[in-house]
Scaffold this motif. Structure first.
Motif, PDB file in Angstrom:
ATOM      1  N   SER A 132       0.814  -1.207   0.000  1.00 12.08           N
ATOM      2  CA  SER A 132       0.000   0.000   0.000  1.00 12.08           C
ATOM      3  C   SER A 132       0.850   1.261   0.000  1.00 12.08           C
ATOM      4  O   SER A 132       1.989   1.258   0.490  1.00 12.08           O
ATOM      5  CB  SER A 132      -0.910   0.020   1.235  1.00 12.08           C
ATOM      6  OG  SER A 132      -0.140   0.252   2.401  1.00 12.08           O
ATOM      7  N   PRO A 133       0.318   2.369  -0.525  1.00 14.31           N
ATOM      8  CA  PRO A 133       1.040   3.645  -0.452  1.00 14.31           C
ATOM      9  C   PRO A 133       1.365   4.038   0.981  1.00 14.31           C
ATOM     10  O   PRO A 133       2.442   4.584   1.248  1.00 14.31           O
ATOM     11  CB  PRO A 133       0.063   4.634  -1.099  1.00 14.31           C
ATOM     12  CG  PRO A 133      -0.794   3.802  -1.992  1.00 14.31           C
ATOM     13  CD  PRO A 133      -0.944   2.485  -1.286  1.00 14.31           C
ATOM     14  N   THR A 134       0.459   3.760   1.902  1.00 10.38           N
ATOM     15  CA  THR A 134       0.677   4.096   3.309  1.00 10.38           C
ATOM     16  C   THR A 134       1.853   3.315   3.876  1.00 10.38           C
ATOM     17  O   THR A 134       2.712   3.871   4.573  1.00 10.38           O
ATOM     18  CB  THR A 134      -0.589   3.795   4.126  1.00 10.38           C
ATOM     19  OG1 THR A 134      -1.680   4.539   3.586  1.00 10.38           O
ATOM     20  CG2 THR A 134      -0.402   4.154   5.585  1.00 10.38           C
ATOM     21  N   GLY A 135       1.894   2.029   3.586  1.00  8.25           N
ATOM     22  CA  GLY A 135       2.985   1.204   4.074  1.00  8.25           C
ATOM     23  C   GLY A 135       4.314   1.562   3.448  1.00  8.25           C
ATOM     24  O   GLY A 135       5.348   1.590   4.114  1.00  8.25           O
ATOM     25  N   VAL A 136       4.302   1.838   2.151  1.00  9.21           N
ATOM     26  CA  VAL A 136       5.528   2.249   1.461  1.00  9.21           C
ATOM     27  C   VAL A 136       6.061   3.540   2.077  1.00  9.21           C
ATOM     28  O   VAL A 136       7.262   3.684   2.338  1.00  9.21           O
ATOM     29  CB  VAL A 136       5.267   2.433  -0.049  1.00  9.21           C
ATOM     30  CG1 VAL A 136       6.445   3.145  -0.721  1.00  9.21           C
ATOM     31  CG2 VAL A 136       5.027   1.080  -0.703  1.00  9.21           C
ATOM     32  N   ALA A 137       5.175   4.489   2.332  1.00  6.27           N
ATOM     33  CA  ALA A 137       5.587   5.752   2.932  1.00  6.27           C
ATOM     34  C   ALA A 137       6.202   5.528   4.313  1.00  6.27           C
ATOM     35  O   ALA A 137       7.210   6.163   4.669  1.00  6.27           O
ATOM     36  CB  ALA A 137       4.394   6.694   3.029  1.00  6.27           C
ATOM     37  N   SER A 138       5.618   4.625   5.094  1.00 11.02           N
ATOM     38  CA  SER A 138       6.140   4.318   6.424  1.00 11.02           C
ATOM     39  C   SER A 138       7.549   3.743   6.345  1.00 11.02           C
ATOM     40  O   SER A 138       8.456   4.175   7.073  1.00 11.02           O
ATOM     41  CB  SER A 138       5.205   3.321   7.118  1.00 11.02           C
ATOM     42  OG  SER A 138       5.740   2.882   8.342  1.00 11.02           O
ATOM     43  N   ALA A 139       7.736   2.764   5.461  1.00  8.03           N
ATOM     44  CA  ALA A 139       9.039   2.114   5.344  1.00  8.03           C
ATOM     45  C   ALA A 139      10.104   3.075   4.824  1.00  8.03           C
ATOM     46  O   ALA A 139      11.240   3.081   5.309  1.00  8.03           O
ATOM     47  CB  ALA A 139       8.926   0.906   4.420  1.00  8.03           C
ATOM     48  N   LEU A 140       9.741   3.893   3.839  1.00  2.95           N
ATOM     49  CA  LEU A 140      10.698   4.865   3.311  1.00  2.95           C
ATOM     50  C   LEU A 140      11.078   5.894   4.366  1.00  2.95           C
ATOM     51  O   LEU A 140      12.253   6.256   4.504  1.00  2.95           O
ATOM     52  CB  LEU A 140      10.108   5.575   2.095  1.00  2.95           C
ATOM     53  CG  LEU A 140      10.134   4.823   0.765  1.00  2.95           C
ATOM     54  CD1 LEU A 140       9.473   5.665  -0.320  1.00  2.95           C
ATOM     55  CD2 LEU A 140      11.561   4.463   0.354  1.00  2.95           C
ATOM     56  N   ALA A 141      10.091   6.376   5.110  1.00  3.44           N
ATOM     57  CA  ALA A 141      10.369   7.364   6.147  1.00  3.44           C
ATOM     58  C   ALA A 141      11.286   6.796   7.227  1.00  3.44           C
ATOM     59  O   ALA A 141      12.090   7.518   7.822  1.00  3.44           O
ATOM     60  CB  ALA A 141       9.071   7.862   6.763  1.00  3.44           C
TER      61      ALA A 141
END
Length: 234
Positions: free
Chosen positions: A180-189
């Motif tokens: 998900s975009p939300t999960g990708v954003a979390s991992a990248l951050a």
């Protein structure tokens, strides 16, 4: 790849750990969430729109319920009451309908066989995860981070930073696998390299490699993601 490399998971050739999202990444549970969310929407006299359903993917339960209420034009509803309804129904569905996503089990087994630490990092709450672990295997993960066990849920980096801390590995040497975009954003951050298997293609971002599924994904690919990310930031 030599046997020596496989036996040294913290070498420069392999991730220090692989951090797996659950819903939609390891197991095909989004279809079960579809059932529960639509049933609740109909209980409230409406239908959940496709746009709202896409927005819900990867979010916390509280945020999911707010999106559902707003989509139905009923923002006054109590998110906790709706979450309680969903939790009862989704537990029923998880007990009977959970299935692996294509390629997910093979990749998880390959990572475990190589001795690389693994964590499950999910927005789902602990009661639901405990049921899912009957399918995923309780010995498949060295750490489990649930959505109700962190202060800030995805897209905040806390879930992935927590996983790296529990495994005692540097997050910059980890690969997170998300859908998900939300999960990708979390991992990248958090600072991890990301392998994404989204239902729909995501906008291209440095540090994120996208596949249609995990079929064929292997240790060499995970190692390459770290090399590519290092090259992009070096």
């Amino acid at each position: 790849m030599s046997a020596t490399t496989l036996e040294d998971p913290l070498s420069s050739h392999h991730p220090a750990a692989v951090l797996f999202d659950m819903d939609g990444t390891l197991v095909d549970s989004e279809k079960l969430w579809d059932v529960a969310l639509q049933e609740l929407a109909r209980e409230y006299g409406g239908e959940l729109s496709d746009a709202a359903r896409r927005s819900i993917v990867g979010t916390s339960m509280a945020d999911s319920m707010r999106i559902l209420h707003d989509d139905l034009g009923q923002p006054e509803r109590d998110p906790e009451a709706s979450a309680a309804w969903i939790n009862v129904r989704i537990l029923e569905l998880f007990r009977t309908g959970l299935r692996w996503r294509p390629g997910a089990l093979a990749l998880l087994r390959a990572v475990r066989a190589a001795g690389i630490p693994t964590a499950l990092v999910t927005s789902s709450g602990r009661p639901l995860v405990e049921i899912a672990l009957d399918t995923l295997g309780r010995d498949s993960f060295d750490a489990v981070v649930c959505g109700d066990e962190v202060v800030a849920a995805k897209p905040h980096p806390e879930p992935y930073l927590t996983a790296a801390r529990l495994l005692d590995v540097p997050i910059g040497r980890c690969v997170a696998i998300e859908d998900s975009p939300t999960g990708v954003a979390s991992a990248l951050a958090a600072g991890a390299a990301v392998l994404a298997v989204p239902a729909e293609p995501l906008p291209s971002r440095p540090g994120v490699h996208q596949l249609e599924s995990l079929t064929g994904a292997d240790l060499e690919l995970l190692a390459a993601l770290l090399v590519d990310r290092a090259g992009a930031t070096g």
